[in-house]
Design a protein around this motif. Sequence first.
Motif, PDB file in Angstrom:
ATOM      1  N   ASN A 172       0.840  -1.196   0.000  1.00 48.04           N
ATOM      2  CA  ASN A 172       0.000   0.000   0.000  1.00 48.04           C
ATOM      3  C   ASN A 172       0.877   1.249   0.000  1.00 48.04           C
ATOM      4  N   LEU A 173       0.931   1.934  -1.135  1.00 51.53           N
ATOM      5  CA  LEU A 173       1.693   3.175  -1.252  1.00 51.53           C
ATOM      6  C   LEU A 173       0.778   4.391  -1.145  1.00 51.53           C
ATOM      7  N   TYR A 174      -0.433   4.189  -0.687  1.00 50.52           N
ATOM      8  CA  TYR A 174      -1.453   5.216  -0.462  1.00 50.52           C
ATOM      9  C   TYR A 174      -2.044   5.753  -1.768  1.00 50.52           C
ATOM     10  N   PHE A 175      -1.192   6.174  -2.713  1.00 49.12           N
ATOM     11  CA  PHE A 175      -1.733   6.649  -3.983  1.00 49.12           C
ATOM     12  C   PHE A 175      -1.971   5.494  -4.950  1.00 49.12           C
ATOM     13  N   ILE A 176      -1.398   4.328  -4.674  1.00 46.26           N
ATOM     14  CA  ILE A 176      -1.618   3.121  -5.468  1.00 46.26           C
ATOM     15  C   ILE A 176      -1.268   1.899  -4.623  1.00 46.26           C
ATOM     16  N   VAL A 177      -2.046   0.847  -4.799  1.00 41.32           N
ATOM     17  CA  VAL A 177      -1.714  -0.440  -4.177  1.00 41.32           C
ATOM     18  C   VAL A 177      -0.878  -1.203  -5.198  1.00 41.32           C
ATOM     19  N   LEU A 178       0.420  -1.288  -4.947  1.00 49.06           N
ATOM     20  CA  LEU A 178       1.376  -1.805  -5.933  1.00 49.06           C
ATOM     21  C   LEU A 178       1.581  -3.299  -5.785  1.00 49.06           C
ATOM     22  N   GLN A 179       1.596  -3.995  -6.913  1.00 52.40           N
ATOM     23  CA  GLN A 179       1.925  -5.417  -6.958  1.00 52.40           C
ATOM     24  C   GLN A 179       3.284  -5.556  -7.658  1.00 52.40           C
ATOM     25  N   PRO A 180       4.379  -5.687  -6.898  1.00 52.71           N
ATOM     26  CA  PRO A 180       5.725  -5.698  -7.479  1.00 52.71           C
ATOM     27  C   PRO A 180       5.950  -6.795  -8.526  1.00 52.71           C
TER      28      PRO A 180
ATOM     29  N   ALA B 138       2.938  -1.349 -15.264  1.00 54.92           N
ATOM     30  CA  ALA B 138       4.030  -2.120 -15.872  1.00 54.92           C
ATOM     31  C   ALA B 138       3.932  -2.109 -17.391  1.00 54.92           C
ATOM     32  N   THR B 139       2.711  -2.282 -17.905  1.00 57.67           N
ATOM     33  CA  THR B 139       2.503  -2.302 -19.355  1.00 57.67           C
ATOM     34  C   THR B 139       2.873  -0.965 -19.988  1.00 57.67           C
ATOM     35  N   MET B 140       2.463   0.141 -19.384  1.00 56.28           N
ATOM     36  CA  MET B 140       2.756   1.462 -19.927  1.00 56.28           C
ATOM     37  C   MET B 140       4.245   1.793 -19.838  1.00 56.28           C
ATOM     38  N   ILE B 141       4.908   1.335 -18.776  1.00 54.74           N
ATOM     39  CA  ILE B 141       6.363   1.514 -18.684  1.00 54.74           C
ATOM     40  C   ILE B 141       7.035   0.776 -19.837  1.00 54.74           C
ATOM     41  N   GLY B 142       6.572  -0.444 -20.101  1.00 49.65           N
ATOM     42  CA  GLY B 142       7.121  -1.216 -21.212  1.00 49.65           C
ATOM     43  C   GLY B 142       6.942  -0.507 -22.543  1.00 49.65           C
ATOM     44  N   PHE B 143       5.738   0.021 -22.794  1.00 51.11           N
ATOM     45  CA  PHE B 143       5.485   0.753 -24.033  1.00 51.11           C
ATOM     46  C   PHE B 143       6.322   2.032 -24.102  1.00 51.11           C
ATOM     47  N   GLY B 144       6.547   2.678 -22.951  1.00 49.52           N
ATOM     48  CA  GLY B 144       7.374   3.877 -22.919  1.00 49.52           C
ATOM     49  C   GLY B 144       8.802   3.581 -23.349  1.00 49.52           C
ATOM     50  N   ILE B 145       9.347   2.458 -22.886  1.00 49.21           N
ATOM     51  CA  ILE B 145      10.713   2.074 -23.264  1.00 49.21           C
ATOM     52  C   ILE B 145      10.772   1.707 -24.747  1.00 49.21           C
ATOM     53  N   VAL B 146       9.722   1.056 -25.255  1.00 56.14           N
ATOM     54  CA  VAL B 146       9.637   0.731 -26.681  1.00 56.14           C
ATOM     55  C   VAL B 146       9.647   2.009 -27.523  1.00 56.14           C
TER      56      VAL B 146
ATOM     57  N   SER C 156      -1.349  -1.936 -11.044  1.00 48.66           N
ATOM     58  CA  SER C 156       0.017  -2.438 -11.197  1.00 48.66           C
ATOM     59  C   SER C 156       0.263  -2.999 -12.593  1.00 48.66           C
ATOM     60  N   SER C 157      -0.699  -3.762 -13.106  1.00 55.06           N
ATOM     61  CA  SER C 157      -0.579  -4.329 -14.441  1.00 55.06           C
ATOM     62  C   SER C 157      -0.499  -3.233 -15.497  1.00 55.06           C
ATOM     63  N   MET C 158      -1.360  -2.223 -15.372  1.00 57.83           N
ATOM     64  CA  MET C 158      -1.358  -1.131 -16.338  1.00 57.83           C
ATOM     65  C   MET C 158      -0.076  -0.310 -16.239  1.00 57.83           C
TER      66      MET C 158
ATOM     67  N   GLY D  34      -5.076 -15.985 -13.244  1.00 55.90           N
ATOM     68  CA  GLY D  34      -4.979 -14.584 -12.831  1.00 55.90           C
ATOM     69  C   GLY D  34      -4.105 -13.762 -13.745  1.00 55.90           C
ATOM     70  N   SER D  35      -4.363 -13.838 -15.047  1.00 58.78           N
ATOM     71  CA  SER D  35      -3.589 -13.076 -16.031  1.00 58.78           C
ATOM     72  C   SER D  35      -4.472 -11.991 -16.637  1.00 58.78           C
ATOM     73  N   PRO D  36      -4.189 -10.700 -16.359  1.00 57.35           N
ATOM     74  CA  PRO D  36      -5.032  -9.623 -16.899  1.00 57.35           C
ATOM     75  C   PRO D  36      -4.812  -9.418 -18.396  1.00 57.35           C
ATOM     76  N   LEU D  37      -5.832  -8.897 -19.074  1.00 53.53           N
ATOM     77  CA  LEU D  37      -5.724  -8.548 -20.482  1.00 53.53           C
ATOM     78  C   LEU D  37      -5.119  -7.147 -20.558  1.00 53.53           C
ATOM     79  N   PRO D  38      -3.947  -6.996 -21.224  1.00 54.86           N
ATOM     80  CA  PRO D  38      -3.232  -5.711 -21.224  1.00 54.86           C
ATOM     81  C   PRO D  38      -4.119  -4.513 -21.567  1.00 54.86           C
ATOM     82  N   ILE D  39      -4.055  -3.490 -20.700  1.00 52.48           N
ATOM     83  CA  ILE D  39      -4.765  -2.212 -20.820  1.00 52.48           C
ATOM     84  C   ILE D  39      -6.271  -2.367 -20.584  1.00 52.48           C
ATOM     85  N   MET D  40      -6.880  -3.436 -21.091  1.00 54.55           N
ATOM     86  CA  MET D  40      -8.328  -3.630 -20.958  1.00 54.55           C
ATOM     87  C   MET D  40      -8.743  -3.919 -19.521  1.00 54.55           C
TER      88      MET D  40
END
Length: 374
Positions: free
Chosen positions: A109-117, A354-362, A350-352, A339-345
Motif C-alpha cells: 500500500n503506497l497510499y496513492f496506489i496499491v502496488l503489486q511488485p 508495468a505495461t505502460m512503462i514497457g510501451f514507454g521504453i519501446v 500495477s498491471s497497467m 490470474g492473467s489480466p488482459l493488457p490495458i483492458m
Amino acid sequence: MFQHNRLNNELTFFQKVKNLDFILLFCLILLSIVSVLVMYSTDGGQVLYHTKSHFIKLLTFFSLMILISFFNIRLWHITSYFIYFIIILLLIWVSTYGIKVSGSQRWINLYFIVLQPSELMKIGIILCLAKYYHRLKIDSINSFTSILVALSIIIVPIILVLSQPDLGTSVLIASSGLIILWLAGVKMKYFFISFITFLISLPFIISFLKPYQKLRILTFLDPDRDPLGAGYQIIQSKIAIGSGGLSGKGFLKGTQSYLEFLPEKHTDFIFTLFSEEFGFVGSICLLLIYSIIIIRIIRIGVISRSDFAKLFCFGFAFAIFVYIVVNLCMVLGLLPIVGSPLPIMSYGGSSMLATMIGFGIVLSAKINHKQIIA
C-alpha cells in the motif's frame, strides 16, 4: 560513431515527437478508449468507482509512458540492473510486510496506489536480461557460466513470487525471461532438455501446489464437477462469450453481465463482457488492434541499431502476445484460471503501470533507433 551518437543525444523536442511511432500510439489510444467504455459497461452504464479509477489510471500512466519515451534509450540500458534489484527488494518486502488478501500476500500500500511488485518484474526481467546479453560475446552465450547467470536472474524472482503465492504471474515472468534467452542465441537443445526435465518433475511440482491451485487444475479438466462452486466462473464465461454470437447483444446489453452471472468481470474476465456485447466481429477487431500493436513493437526492434533495444522490443512483444493468449485461453476454458489480466483492458493499477512503462521504453527505442549503445 562518436559524432553520430553525440548528434543523436542532442535531438530536440520536436525531433523526438517526429520520431514517435504514431500508428502504435493511435492503437494504444483506441484500445484505451475501448477499455474505458467496457469498464463503463461493467459499472452498469454508470460512471462509478471502477470507471473513474480506470480512467484516472489510464490518463496518468499514459502520460507517464509519453514522459518515459522522451528519455534516451541509453538511460534504460544503464539502469537495467538497478531497476531489477529494486523490484527484487520490493518482492522481499511484500513477502514480509505486504497486504494479505484471500491467503495471498502480493501487494504494497503506497497510499496513492496499491502496488503489486510481481507485475513490475514482468518488465524488470526483460530489461535485466536484455542488458546482460547486450555485451555478452557470441561465443560465450552457450557457456555453462552465462546460462547459469541468466537462469539465476530468472529463478530468484520466480521463487519470491511463488512464495506469495502467485503461480500465474511466476509462469509469465519465466516465459518473458526464457524468450530473451532464445532470442540471444541459447541453443534449442538446452530448452529441450529443460522441457523434458520439467515433464518428469511435474508430479513433484503438483504435490507442492496450494489446495486452491490444485482445484483450479481439476476445474479446468472438468468444470461441471462443481458448477455452482469452483467451476461457476468459467462456465458462465463460456456461456456469455457464446451468447454474443456474430455481432453481439449490443453495448450495455450483456445479460450475463448485467444480471450479475459474471463475478470479477472488470478484471481478468473483461474479455467475456466485451465478447458478449460486441460478438465475434468485435472480438476479431480487438485482436486486430492487439496484433498491430505487437507488429509495431517488433518493427521498432528490427530498425533499432542497439542490441539492447532489439532484445527488449522483441521480448516485450512476445510478453504482450503471451499475456493476451493466456487471458483468452483462460476465459475460454482452454487453460486453468491463473490470474492473467488482459493488457490495458483489465482493471488493475500495477498491471497497467508495468505495461505502460514497457510501451514507454519501446517508444524510447523508436525515438533513438539510430543510436548504438557500446
